[in-house]
Design an enzyme around this catalytic site. Structure first.
Site, short mmCIF file in Angstrom:
data_model
loop_
_atom_site.label_atom_id
_atom_site.label_comp_id
_atom_site.label_asym_id
_atom_site.label_seq_id
_atom_site.Cartn_x
_atom_site.Cartn_y
_atom_site.Cartn_z
N HIS C 12 3.98 14.86 22.51
CA HIS C 12 5.27 14.64 22.12
C HIS C 12 6.25 15.54 22.64
O HIS C 12 6.68 16.50 22.13
CB HIS C 12 5.03 14.81 20.47
CG HIS C 12 4.76 16.28 19.91
ND1 HIS C 12 3.88 16.53 18.79
CD2 HIS C 12 4.68 17.54 20.46
CE1 HIS C 12 3.65 17.71 18.61
NE2 HIS C 12 4.36 18.45 19.61
N HIS C 59 8.51 22.42 14.99
CA HIS C 59 8.69 23.36 16.01
C HIS C 59 9.76 24.37 15.67
O HIS C 59 10.80 24.48 16.27
CB HIS C 59 8.83 22.66 17.43
CG HIS C 59 7.77 21.96 18.16
ND1 HIS C 59 7.83 20.68 17.51
CD2 HIS C 59 6.95 22.00 18.85
CE1 HIS C 59 6.66 20.07 17.95
NE2 HIS C 59 6.21 20.88 19.10
N HIS C 193 -1.57 22.51 27.73
CA HIS C 193 -0.11 23.08 28.34
C HIS C 193 -0.18 24.42 27.89
O HIS C 193 -0.65 24.70 26.88
CB HIS C 193 1.15 22.14 28.07
CG HIS C 193 1.35 22.25 26.54
ND1 HIS C 193 0.74 21.89 25.44
CD2 HIS C 193 2.50 22.35 25.69
CE1 HIS C 193 1.19 21.67 24.22
NE2 HIS C 193 2.56 21.81 24.43
N GLU C 240 -2.50 22.18 20.28
CA GLU C 240 -1.99 21.01 19.42
C GLU C 240 -2.76 19.85 19.06
O GLU C 240 -2.75 18.85 18.44
CB GLU C 240 -0.61 20.77 20.02
CG GLU C 240 0.50 21.80 19.68
CD GLU C 240 1.71 21.32 20.38
OE1 GLU C 240 2.92 22.02 20.17
OE2 GLU C 240 1.89 20.13 21.00
#
Ligand SMILES: [Fe+3]
Ligand SMILES: [Fe+3]
Lengths: 280, 129, 280, 129
Positions: C12, C59, C193, C240
């Site tokens: 996302h 976030h 990431h 995540e």
């Protein structure tokens, strides 16, 4: 090593707080209740816990329907008394124990309890009345406090079983904290009461007495009480008793009852207090 | 919504998802009374203050009429609607008497006598007799 | 009876949303990624789910450090795109499914998952970018959405195991909903990431490929990956991926991979997409 | 706080309870930039706006200096500190380059080549050689 040395179960009735704050505890209506608090206060003074984990529910003070956590643990340095609509209670600020609270939050989440971590939370009568019940009116509360808020306002509340299991996980987490601390855990709310509807005023002393008995005699039975049985037998707000099971779960199986007091009525509620001690 | 096993408890409004959806804004109005400045506004102009919440007219009327049972039926939650009772300077006994439709004296007396008994008050069917 | 018919796993990434919003998807940098999205969009169009349960993380948009829920389920009628600092994305409002969402919340809490129930929540790129990935730029999103926010911002995140178990409980709860609905569940975020620190820019395609493989070949292995392995091997934000396990848990054991796409780099991230279908 | 098994990952600031406590107000400042009116205030008077948050002077200086690594060391969380990068019109690559102390071109090239490899970057000991 930190350890849980005892558990306290107590109702957290707003008008009990008001009776203390307004100096009415010796009035005819309140005297029998407060007479029974005497020995518990003495126990608290002698026990001198370093930290109290107070399991309570917020009553539309810190949380609203916008966001309803099932279990929320307060990790802040300080918690201010909440304004519930009359202005905040004039009681001392509640000092947290962020190191232990974070240790608990981290341990519990890794132990698969889905905690909400809270850094800012005014605390209402659900938390401050039990402190007043056990400590009267000191200039400062005698111990640090970790607030653990349980949703009881929105159906469905967590099950009694889940609360009990969380208590067990808390005991384990406390024991893995690397500092010598004596911890007492409070389960608050209840006992039987119904504030709402045409059935308002329901009190079930038999239910409450059996509940007090079985905190040592038959915990298994208590843990299995389904929500609808609380609602039906103990009144719609009697379901707050699941918070006592959280406290009970944090104690050893062999915990002993060392004090009990039960009085009807305190406002619309069956007022209970129990002290359970772990083996030393 | 589906039938629940608590539906047969008499005189009891279980605040579940259905009630939450119905009463959301009514309850959020009640919650707003935690703040002194909002209490002042509500005192100065009850109707006007209520119009700032997207409630139904029926809910606004129940608030203005202090129809405590009506509020519960319209999705009110007692932990929230009691904020209005606090605002009015009422005690929990006053509110309990109003909801169970007896005088405050009778309600207090019932509590002094041990509270409303659970016998006869477990099932709706017991009330219908 | 409602049922979960498929699961989608997708990154996302905010700049993927920006590429769509700014019409840059055919630029040299973005084209290979978006070419791979084509078949997934076609699948979505043909599948026409009634509801998408979107597992994502906020976030620092709806939630802050003030209050950090581990699992939050959105029960509102509508969720507005959040302002994350650039103004809200110009995408359609997200329509909820309050009936099913409340049914899930009630079932899950009674099933001993400690959900936070949320009535007001702006939704950020974590939720809207997956919709854009799968639906491009419609005037209205083609299905109702139930947002399920998982804390990944604060250590400790829930374990992969706990996420997987929650997925299983969701499947059970969906099946007990009394209306014919086809439900797709999205697991979003990842893949490898690291946004932060001197190690920023870490991507581990081998880890990601093995993860995609084992969503069908060896779910057991994935469920047991500890947090530190994610942090070390997939980068600090690679954790995540636990949200993909929540999606996977909601599918049957025999779910089949029917589409996969993987591309490096998309911004600082290994971008993955997978579609898994339950047996019909 | 006790030792954690992620302590030996190089160049990585795991946002645990210890970091949360250190960086709470720094991160809450970052979060405030979600609101357009706050962005305007911060643009108009950066120092003055920062003074409205109970941060340390060191944290304020790190913000004003755009010391991205410094912010992480002082308890910043990347999901929060990135709000300042958004405010500055930076991309995630710009921020990544700054934190890993290479040029943006080099950072982008590394990503086009498949990203920073995990080999040699798993343990602090590998960086100390
Ligand atoms: Fe209570
Ligand atoms: Fe994310």
């Amino acid at each position: 090593m930190a350890k849980i040395i005892a558990g306290v179960g107590t109702s957290h009735i707003p008008s009990v707080g008001a009776a203390i704050d307004n100096g009415n505890t010796q009035q005819e209506y309140w005297k029998p209740l407060f007479d029974g608090y005497g020995p518990a206060r003495k126990w608290m003074e002698e026990t001198k816990p370093d930290v109290a984990i107070i399991v309570f529910n917020d009553h539309a003070s810190a949380f609203s329907l916008e966001l309803i956590p099932t279990f929320a643990i307060g990790v802040a340095e300080k918690f201010q008394p909440a304004d519930e609509g009359y202005g905040p209670r004039q009681v001392p600020v509640v000092n947290g124990h962020p190191e232990l609270a974070w240790h608990l939050a981290e341990s519990l989440i890794l132990d698969e309890f889905d905690m909400t971590i809270v850094n800012e939370m005014p605390v209402d009568h659900g938390l401050t009345v039990p402190l007043s019940v056990m400590c009267d009116q000191p200039r400062e509360w005698p111990c640090k406090v970790i607030p653990l808020a349980v949703n009881v306002v929105q159906y469905p509340q967590p099950t009694g079983k889940r609360c009990y299991n969380l208590g067990q996980a808390i005991a384990k987490a406390v024991e893995s904290f690397d500092e010598d601390l004596n911890v007492v855990i409070f389960g608050t709310g209840g006992m039987s009461h119904q504030l709402q509807g045409e059935r308002a005023g329901l009190i079930n002393a038999d239910f409450d007495t059996a509940f007090l008995d079985d905190l040592t005699a038959d915990v298994d039975r208590l843990v299995k009480i389904p929500h609808t049985e609380y609602l039906r037998e103990a009144g719609s707000e009697g379901i707050e008793l699941i918070m006592w099971l959280l406290m009970r779960g944090a104690l050893g199986e062999e915990a002993k009852e060392i004090y009990r007091h039960y009085h009807v009525p305190a406002s619309n509620t069956g007022a209970g207090l129990i002290i359970l001690e772990n083996e030393k | 919504m589906s039938k629940k096993d608590y539906d047969d408890i008499p005189g009891t409004y279980v605040f579940d998802g259905t009630q939450n959806r119905k009463g959301y804004h009514l309850n959020m109005f009640c919650m707003s009374l935690n703040k002194a400045e909002n209490r002042e506004q509500f005192a100065a102009d009850p109707e006007g203050y209520l119009m700032t919440f997207p409630m139904t007219d029926e809910q606004r009327k129940a608030v203005l009429d202090r129809d405590w049972l009506g509020m519960l039926r319209l999705g009110g939650n007692i932990y929230y609607t009691f904020k209005i009772a606090i605002f009015d300077g009422m005690t929990m006994q006053d509110a309990g008497a109003a909801m169970s439709q007896v005088t405050v004296e009778d309600f207090k007396k019932m509590l002094l006598d041990g509270g409303r008994p659970v016998e006869g008050n477990r099932y709706k069917s017991e009330w219908e007799k």
